[in-house]
Design a protein around this motif. Sequence first.
Motif, PDB file in Angstrom:
ATOM      1  N   THR A  52       0.838  -1.194   0.000  1.00 30.27           N
ATOM      2  CA  THR A  52       0.000   0.000   0.000  1.00 30.27           C
ATOM      3  C   THR A  52       0.876   1.249   0.000  1.00 30.27           C
ATOM      4  OG1 THR A  52      -0.126   0.036   2.413  1.00 30.27           O
ATOM      5  CG2 THR A  52      -1.880  -1.142   1.258  1.00 30.27           C
ATOM      6  N   TYR A  53       0.302   2.353  -0.462  1.00 28.78           N
ATOM      7  CA  TYR A  53       1.024   3.620  -0.438  1.00 28.78           C
ATOM      8  C   TYR A  53       1.080   4.166   0.979  1.00 28.78           C
ATOM      9  CZ  TYR A  53       0.763   3.810  -5.521  1.00 28.78           C
ATOM     10  OH  TYR A  53       0.897   3.537  -6.862  1.00 28.78           O
ATOM     11  N   SER A  81      -1.748   3.643   3.812  1.00 33.00           N
ATOM     12  CA  SER A  81      -3.012   4.239   3.407  1.00 33.00           C
ATOM     13  C   SER A  81      -3.977   3.145   2.954  1.00 33.00           C
ATOM     14  CB  SER A  81      -2.788   5.229   2.261  1.00 33.00           C
ATOM     15  OG  SER A  81      -2.541   4.545   1.052  1.00 33.00           O
ATOM     16  N   THR A  82      -5.159   3.564   2.560  1.00 36.24           N
ATOM     17  CA  THR A  82      -6.171   2.646   2.048  1.00 36.24           C
ATOM     18  C   THR A  82      -5.957   2.347   0.567  1.00 36.24           C
ATOM     19  OG1 THR A  82      -7.612   4.544   1.626  1.00 36.24           O
ATOM     20  CG2 THR A  82      -7.914   3.366   3.720  1.00 36.24           C
ATOM     21  N   CYS A  83      -4.969   2.977  -0.073  1.00 34.65           N
ATOM     22  CA  CYS A  83      -4.705   2.776  -1.503  1.00 34.65           C
ATOM     23  C   CYS A  83      -3.612   1.730  -1.711  1.00 34.65           C
ATOM     24  CB  CYS A  83      -4.277   4.081  -2.157  1.00 34.65           C
ATOM     25  SG  CYS A  83      -5.572   5.321  -2.194  1.00 34.65           S
ATOM     26  N   THR A  84      -3.918   0.740  -2.528  1.00 36.23           N
ATOM     27  CA  THR A  84      -2.937  -0.299  -2.823  1.00 36.23           C
ATOM     28  C   THR A  84      -2.161   0.047  -4.086  1.00 36.23           C
ATOM     29  OG1 THR A  84      -4.574  -1.575  -4.064  1.00 36.23           O
ATOM     30  CG2 THR A  84      -4.277  -2.137  -1.744  1.00 36.23           C
ATOM     31  N   VAL A  94      -1.558  10.384  -5.213  1.00 31.73           N
ATOM     32  CA  VAL A  94      -1.990  10.139  -3.835  1.00 31.73           C
ATOM     33  C   VAL A  94      -2.222  11.478  -3.140  1.00 31.73           C
ATOM     34  CG1 VAL A  94      -1.264   9.252  -1.575  1.00 31.73           C
ATOM     35  CG2 VAL A  94      -0.827   7.909  -3.632  1.00 31.73           C
ATOM     36  N   ASN A  98      -8.051  11.115  -1.517  1.00 36.51           N
ATOM     37  CA  ASN A  98      -8.312   9.817  -2.149  1.00 36.51           C
ATOM     38  C   ASN A  98      -7.598   8.637  -1.500  1.00 36.51           C
ATOM     39  OD1 ASN A  98      -5.699  10.127  -3.086  1.00 36.51           O
ATOM     40  ND2 ASN A  98      -6.235  10.246  -5.240  1.00 36.51           N
ATOM     41  N   CYS A  99      -6.694   8.874  -0.577  1.00 38.75           N
ATOM     42  CA  CYS A  99      -5.977   7.793   0.119  1.00 38.75           C
ATOM     43  C   CYS A  99      -5.885   8.136   1.602  1.00 38.75           C
ATOM     44  CB  CYS A  99      -4.588   7.593  -0.467  1.00 38.75           C
ATOM     45  SG  CYS A  99      -4.574   6.996  -2.155  1.00 38.75           S
ATOM     46  N   LYS A 102      -4.793   4.232   6.884  1.00 43.85           N
ATOM     47  CA  LYS A 102      -5.364   2.929   7.235  1.00 43.85           C
ATOM     48  C   LYS A 102      -5.248   2.731   8.750  1.00 43.85           C
ATOM     49  CE  LYS A 102      -4.424  -1.938   6.211  1.00 43.85           C
ATOM     50  NZ  LYS A 102      -3.545  -2.809   5.403  1.00 43.85           N
TER      51      LYS A 102
END
Length: 139
Positions: A52-53, A81-84, A94, A98-99, A102
């Motif tokens: 993830t980022y 973050s929630t972005c993979t 990012v 948008n991210c 987490k």
Amino acid sequence: MHSAFIIAAVLVVANGVNGQLAGGLSDVNATEYTNTAWKSVPEINEKNDGQTYLVPIKVVKAQVQVVAGTNTVLEVLCGESTCTKGGSVTAEKVTSANCQLKSGGERSLYKVSIWEKPWENFEQITAEKIRDVPADEKI
């Protein structure tokens, strides 16, 4: 006597505030550099081998140096973050919108240097991982 005064004045200016040499790094209010830390997301994630980022959580320390532009040195606490990676969002895209951070994700401390010369439209950003930060460690 006159030359002694000039030498003393030059030494005072060269030593600057708090005994730092002119052009040296000066501590600044870290909380004012959160937006600046977001500029370093692509470079931080270039060093990140996770799935993830990473996104900035907070700036722990900030210093600024003015010499041939502005060099800003930050210590940034980052978290998963929630972005993979490999998804629809690239590291350059990012953002905090948008991210999101987490919950319970891994955390790391990074040293970020941002060298800017706006009159030349120049910006160079580097990031280096300092260490992993355990979830229970307060920073």
